[in-house]
Design a protein around this motif. Structure first.
Motif, PDB file in Angstrom:
ATOM      1  N   ALA A  36      88.190 -26.366  24.397  1.00 57.43           N
ATOM      2  CA  ALA A  36      89.410 -25.773  25.198  1.00 57.43           C
ATOM      3  C   ALA A  36      89.984 -24.413  24.587  1.00 57.43           C
ATOM      4  O   ALA A  36      89.947 -24.322  23.630  1.00 57.43           O
ATOM      5  N   PRO A  37      90.600 -23.835  25.614  1.00 56.42           N
ATOM      6  CA  PRO A  37      91.079 -22.479  25.139  1.00 56.42           C
ATOM      7  C   PRO A  37      92.485 -22.818  24.309  1.00 56.42           C
ATOM      8  O   PRO A  37      93.069 -23.905  24.535  1.00 56.42           O
ATOM      9  N   SER A  38      92.622 -22.043  23.530  1.00 58.86           N
ATOM     10  CA  SER A  38      94.069 -22.258  22.728  1.00 58.86           C
ATOM     11  C   SER A  38      95.260 -22.345  23.498  1.00 58.86           C
ATOM     12  O   SER A  38      95.355 -21.597  24.526  1.00 58.86           O
ATOM     13  N   PRO A  39      96.222 -22.876  23.213  1.00 63.20           N
ATOM     14  CA  PRO A  39      97.314 -22.843  24.045  1.00 63.20           C
ATOM     15  C   PRO A  39      98.291 -21.590  24.449  1.00 63.20           C
ATOM     16  O   PRO A  39      98.697 -21.604  25.532  1.00 63.20           O
ATOM     17  N   SER A  40      98.096 -20.780  23.477  1.00 63.84           N
ATOM     18  CA  SER A  40      98.583 -19.575  23.755  1.00 63.84           C
ATOM     19  C   SER A  40      97.950 -18.625  24.924  1.00 63.84           C
ATOM     20  O   SER A  40      98.597 -18.011  25.587  1.00 63.84           O
ATOM     21  N   SER A  41      96.728 -18.792  25.080  1.00 65.91           N
ATOM     22  CA  SER A  41      96.000 -17.955  26.219  1.00 65.91           C
ATOM     23  C   SER A  41      95.859 -18.835  27.479  1.00 65.91           C
ATOM     24  O   SER A  41      95.354 -18.374  28.348  1.00 65.91           O
ATOM     25  N   ALA A  42      96.187 -20.167  27.504  1.00 70.58           N
ATOM     26  CA  ALA A  42      96.260 -20.846  28.677  1.00 70.58           C
ATOM     27  C   ALA A  42      97.396 -21.040  29.486  1.00 70.58           C
ATOM     28  O   ALA A  42      97.528 -21.558  30.295  1.00 70.58           O
ATOM     29  N   ARG A 100     100.831 -17.658  33.224  1.00 73.16           N
ATOM     30  CA  ARG A 100     101.107 -16.359  33.386  1.00 73.16           C
ATOM     31  C   ARG A 100      99.772 -15.339  32.654  1.00 73.16           C
ATOM     32  O   ARG A 100      99.459 -14.425  33.499  1.00 73.16           O
ATOM     33  N   ALA A 101      99.337 -15.789  31.547  1.00 78.20           N
ATOM     34  CA  ALA A 101      98.172 -14.914  31.181  1.00 78.20           C
ATOM     35  C   ALA A 101      96.819 -15.244  32.048  1.00 78.20           C
ATOM     36  O   ALA A 101      96.106 -14.203  32.298  1.00 78.20           O
ATOM     37  N   SER A 102      96.752 -16.419  32.413  1.00 79.30           N
ATOM     38  CA  SER A 102      95.684 -16.619  33.196  1.00 79.30           C
ATOM     39  C   SER A 102      95.669 -15.838  34.764  1.00 79.30           C
ATOM     40  O   SER A 102      94.664 -15.442  35.129  1.00 79.30           O
ATOM     41  N   ALA A 103      96.819 -15.660  35.392  1.00 84.21           N
ATOM     42  CA  ALA A 103      97.129 -14.786  36.348  1.00 84.21           C
ATOM     43  C   ALA A 103      96.779 -13.378  36.023  1.00 84.21           C
ATOM     44  O   ALA A 103      96.072 -12.684  37.156  1.00 84.21           O
ATOM     45  N   ARG A 104      97.365 -12.867  35.194  1.00 82.25           N
ATOM     46  CA  ARG A 104      96.969 -11.685  34.597  1.00 82.25           C
ATOM     47  C   ARG A 104      95.627 -11.188  34.716  1.00 82.25           C
ATOM     48  O   ARG A 104      94.931 -10.296  35.020  1.00 82.25           O
ATOM     49  N   ARG A 105      94.709 -12.213  33.906  1.00 86.31           N
ATOM     50  CA  ARG A 105      93.300 -11.984  33.906  1.00 86.31           C
ATOM     51  C   ARG A 105      92.719 -12.252  35.170  1.00 86.31           C
ATOM     52  O   ARG A 105      91.755 -11.401  35.706  1.00 86.31           O
ATOM     53  N   SER A 106      92.986 -12.842  35.995  1.00 89.25           N
ATOM     54  CA  SER A 106      92.395 -13.108  37.440  1.00 89.25           C
ATOM     55  C   SER A 106      92.800 -11.728  38.024  1.00 89.25           C
ATOM     56  O   SER A 106      91.861 -11.511  38.846  1.00 89.25           O
TER      57      SER A 106
END
Length: 105
Positions: free
Chosen positions: A23-29, A32-38
């Motif tokens: 599972a990804p670490s909580p800080s990268s999950a 907002r971060a996911s939307a930026r990566r997408s």
């Protein structure tokens, strides 16, 4: 010496598993971060596609220019026999409107 999989994996991994699913670490999950990566991935793919379209257009223009330089006639071939084309050109050159020659065909 540890295996590459064991070096990259923070948890203990079996040696035959190259990339274990953790599972990804909580800080990268965060959403907002996911939307930026997408958005980053989507923009990267769109930019690559636009670049490829430009390359295809450039190669097409260069290929057509080379064929024209060779004297190749481009486009769909005429389906009319050359005698018919010559007669139309002759009749139009004599001042006849397009309707009478087309009725005689």
């Amino acid at each position: 010496m540890p295996s590459p999989a064991a070096t990259l994996c923070p948890r203990s991994c079996p040696l035959d598993a190259a990339w274990p699913a953790h599972a990804p670490s909580p800080s990268s999950a965060t959403p907002r971060a996911s939307a930026r990566r997408s958005k980053f991935v989507a923009n990267t793919i769109a930019n690559s596609a636009q670049y490829e379209r430009r390359l295809i257009g450039q190669r097409t223009r260069e290929g057509l220019a080379a064929k024209r330089a060779q004297g190749v006639r481009l486009g769909r071939p005429s389906r009319l026999p050359s005698e018919v084309v010559e007669r139309i050109v002759r009749d139009r050159g004599a001042g006849e409107p397009p309707s009478p020659p087309s009725r005689r065909l």
